[in-house]
Design an enzyme around this catalytic site. Sequence first.
Site, PDB file in Angstrom:
ATOM      1  N   HIS A 100      36.373  40.633  28.449  1.00 13.29           N
ATOM      2  CA  HIS A 100      37.054  39.479  27.864  1.00 13.29           C
ATOM      3  C   HIS A 100      36.157  39.000  26.726  1.00 13.29           C
ATOM      4  CE1 HIS A 100      38.204  39.182  32.190  1.00 13.29           C
ATOM      5  NE2 HIS A 100      39.336  38.656  31.775  1.00 13.29           N
ATOM      6  N   ASP A 103      33.256  36.965  27.915  1.00 15.37           N
ATOM      7  CA  ASP A 103      32.214  37.655  28.693  1.00 15.37           C
ATOM      8  C   ASP A 103      31.050  38.031  27.788  1.00 15.37           C
ATOM      9  OD1 ASP A 103      34.171  37.739  30.675  1.00 15.37           O
ATOM     10  OD2 ASP A 103      34.696  39.829  30.253  1.00 15.37           O
ATOM     11  N   HIS A 270      45.933  42.624  43.580  1.00 13.64           N
ATOM     12  CA  HIS A 270      47.104  41.868  43.142  1.00 13.64           C
ATOM     13  C   HIS A 270      48.361  42.393  43.828  1.00 13.64           C
ATOM     14  CE1 HIS A 270      45.035  40.695  39.056  1.00 13.64           C
ATOM     15  NE2 HIS A 270      44.345  40.337  40.121  1.00 13.64           N
ATOM     16  N   ASP A 295      43.170  48.516  37.756  1.00 10.38           N
ATOM     17  CA  ASP A 295      41.998  47.712  38.103  1.00 10.38           C
ATOM     18  C   ASP A 295      41.647  48.057  39.542  1.00 10.38           C
ATOM     19  OD1 ASP A 295      41.595  46.605  35.658  1.00 10.38           O
ATOM     20  OD2 ASP A 295      41.747  44.521  36.305  1.00 10.38           O
ATOM     21  N   ASP A 306      42.332  36.598  46.207  1.00 10.36           N
ATOM     22  CA  ASP A 306      41.935  37.765  45.440  1.00 10.36           C
ATOM     23  C   ASP A 306      40.435  37.995  45.645  1.00 10.36           C
ATOM     24  OD1 ASP A 306      42.311  39.752  43.569  1.00 10.36           O
ATOM     25  OD2 ASP A 306      42.176  38.418  41.840  1.00 10.36           O
ATOM     26  N   ASP A 308      38.708  40.747  45.415  1.00 10.46           N
ATOM     27  CA  ASP A 308      38.107  41.673  44.437  1.00 10.46           C
ATOM     28  C   ASP A 308      36.944  42.477  45.014  1.00 10.46           C
ATOM     29  OD1 ASP A 308      39.844  41.034  42.394  1.00 10.46           O
ATOM     30  OD2 ASP A 308      38.441  39.739  41.316  1.00 10.46           O
ATOM     31  N   ASP A 337      37.356  46.111  38.535  1.00  6.19           N
ATOM     32  CA  ASP A 337      37.499  44.655  38.534  1.00  6.19           C
ATOM     33  C   ASP A 337      37.147  44.197  39.951  1.00  6.19           C
ATOM     34  OD1 ASP A 337      38.043  42.059  38.046  1.00  6.19           O
ATOM     35  OD2 ASP A 337      40.142  42.330  37.484  1.00  6.19           O
TER      36      ASP A 337
HETATM   37  C1  XUL Z   1      42.015  38.241  37.654  1.00  7.42           C
HETATM   38  C2  XUL Z   1      41.906  39.542  36.994  1.00  7.42           C
HETATM   39  C3  XUL Z   1      41.366  39.537  35.605  1.00  7.42           C
HETATM   40  C4  XUL Z   1      41.995  40.536  34.706  1.00  7.42           C
HETATM   41  C5  XUL Z   1      41.551  40.427  33.269  1.00  7.42           C
HETATM   42  O1  XUL Z   1      42.568  38.291  38.916  1.00  7.42           O
HETATM   43  O2  XUL Z   1      42.208  40.553  37.573  1.00  7.42           O
HETATM   44  O3  XUL Z   1      40.001  39.725  35.688  1.00  7.42           O
HETATM   45  O4  XUL Z   1      41.733  41.833  35.125  1.00  7.42           O
HETATM   46  O5  XUL Z   1      41.736  39.165  32.755  1.00  7.42           O
HETATM   47 CO    CO Z   2      42.076  42.563  37.079  1.00  5.74          CO
END
Ligand code: XUL
Ligand code: CO
Length: 436
Positions: A100, A103, A270, A295, A306, A308, A337
């Site tokens: 991003h 970042d 997601h 991702d 989430d 992650d 991610d």
């Molecule tokens: C948030 C997410 C983000 C996107 C990029 O849940 O997945 O990090 O991948 O903005």
């Molecule tokens: Co993502």
Amino acid sequence: MGYFDFVDKVKYEGKTSKNPFAFRYYDADRVILGKTMREHLPFAMAWWHTLCASGTDMFGAGTADKSFESAPATMDHAKAKVDAGFEFMQKMGIEYFCFHDVDLVPEDADINVTNARLDEISDCILTKMQQTGIKCLWGTANMFGNPKFMNGAGSTNQVDVYCFAAAQIKKALDLTVKLGGKGYVFWGGREGYETLLNTDVKFEQENIAALMKMAVQYGRSIGFTGDFYIEPKPKEPMKHQYDFDAATAIGFLRQYGLDKDFKMNIEANHATLAGHTFQHELRISAINGMLGSIDANQGDLLLGWDTDEFPYDVYETTMCMYEVLKAGGLTGGFNFDAKNRRPSNTAEDMFHAHILGMDTFALGLIKAAELIEDGRIDNFVKQKYSSFNSEIGVKIRSGNATLQELSDYACAQKTTAPIESGRQEHLQCIVNQILF
Ligand code: XUL
Ligand code: CO
């Protein structure tokens, strides 16, 4: 002196290795179904998790030191992250990164200052890319963190916020093109709503589409030939997010004539938040010609958010790679991610996490290829629909049948033949046989 002197390049040592800094399955040059693992699995490091996130949550401060020996919110820190990131990727054998805008550099209240910082840091990144051969998978603009985006970016009610979002997209596209990125992502972090009492959904969706259309026009005008991606997510941070899942996002893209320029970036966690499997989201994208990028992470089904996590579930990665192989591969790649758990707070843990993720995908690839070569699942599915190879079936499939004809056919049969079993448990046995 580097930042990670405790480890040399992480190498493949085979499945019996007990070296915590070695791959047990990811063997970059091993050929599977005609392509190397490196080609099947273009892995990417996520700038935000790996170089920025320190484990802060709503209950406590960060636990991981991501200062890289420099003062926070300075350009020195931004440059240290570049050095650390490239050292990390080189040692891991990761050939791509995703970012991003925010970042990369500290964001200033004045967007012109931020943009100048982005110019400076992207020069540093470009130099490192040329030295190492590491490439950019995709870029994006963070249009959810800053308080001005509290009502959304494309979906905001305030026109100046909308213009600032546009300015960020423009700059992030400039950077993506400068760094040769293959894709550009829209994750609609705040594009949604909390209550319809204060929301005009149609107005907001039209504005989001218009912003995307402008992004496509601008991107193409500066030579961006890659794919735009929507990354669907049903909720979090908003209660209702417009890009709920792949089917919803694809419908939106078609409605607004954006489907030729966009594909999906499917994130495993997601998918499960949307009440789907990862495999379902991949299949829906693939059959619509929109499977772009992934991702790569994993959620926790006991937790409703989430999380992650780095992927460790081989069953999931096998089914993911089954879809990817069937779709003929990705135009994008596999972006981690994913973040270390908060108590896994050392630099060593960053390596262990990426080794885990890469090995889990490598093993998934090996097993998915075995499933395809075995052929029993494919054959079963083919057989399951084989009644449509009959004369009347072919007529239906080619769109040449009428309701009257089908009714005549049914009446002539009087009653249907016995329905055949779906054999789910038998197919699950086959998957286990191949996995273990
Ligand atoms: C948030 C997410 C983000 C996107 C990029 O849940 O997945 O990090 O991948 O903005
Ligand atoms: Co993502």
